[in-house]
Design a protein around this motif. Structure first.
Motif, PDB file in Angstrom:
ATOM      1  N   GLU A  63       0.832  -1.207   0.000  1.00 20.58           N
ATOM      2  CA  GLU A  63       0.000   0.000   0.000  1.00 20.58           C
ATOM      3  C   GLU A  63       0.864   1.254   0.000  1.00 20.58           C
ATOM      4  O   GLU A  63       0.588   2.205  -0.732  1.00 20.58           O
ATOM      5  CB  GLU A  63      -0.946  -0.003   1.202  1.00 20.58           C
ATOM      6  N   THR A  64       1.930   1.239   0.801  1.00 23.30           N
ATOM      7  CA  THR A  64       2.839   2.381   0.866  1.00 23.30           C
ATOM      8  C   THR A  64       3.518   2.603  -0.479  1.00 23.30           C
ATOM      9  O   THR A  64       3.621   3.739  -0.958  1.00 23.30           O
ATOM     10  CB  THR A  64       3.899   2.156   1.961  1.00 23.30           C
ATOM     11  N   LYS A  81       1.058   4.078  -2.954  1.00 21.18           N
ATOM     12  CA  LYS A  81       0.803   5.494  -2.664  1.00 21.18           C
ATOM     13  C   LYS A  81       1.952   6.361  -3.162  1.00 21.18           C
ATOM     14  O   LYS A  81       1.737   7.423  -3.730  1.00 21.18           O
ATOM     15  CB  LYS A  81       0.604   5.698  -1.168  1.00 21.18           C
ATOM     16  N   LYS A  82       3.194   5.901  -2.960  1.00 20.29           N
ATOM     17  CA  LYS A  82       4.354   6.675  -3.405  1.00 20.29           C
ATOM     18  C   LYS A  82       4.413   6.783  -4.924  1.00 20.29           C
ATOM     19  O   LYS A  82       4.857   7.786  -5.458  1.00 20.29           O
ATOM     20  CB  LYS A  82       5.645   6.052  -2.880  1.00 20.29           C
TER      21      LYS A  82
END
Length: 72
Positions: free
Chosen positions: A41-42, A45-46
């Motif tokens: 998820e991180t 998002k990035k």
């Protein structure tokens, strides 16, 4: 892109590639499914791509009637 995990193919994918891939990070570096999901998820998002949802595999369209049955 500064991320502390290893990318699946050795380098960060393009946004286009990331949008079509289910997993962006190398699975072998995680000890639990929860950690892997949070890192994915991180990473998404990035990169600015949509997150994978739990119901993504399900069809939103109704199922077709079995062959041979008549529609009334």
């Amino acid at each position: 892109m500064d991320i502390r995990y290893r990318w699946k193919n050795g380098a960060a994918p393009s946004r286009d590639q990331a949008a079509h891939e289910k997993q962006l990070l190398d699975e072998s570096q995680f000890t639990s499914e929860k950690d892997m999901k949070m890192a994915e998820e991180t990473a998404r998002k990035k990169l600015g791509v949509p997150l994978v949802t739990d119901d993504e595999e399900r069809s939103v369209l109704p199922k077709a009637p079995p062959e041979g049955s008549e529609i009334q």
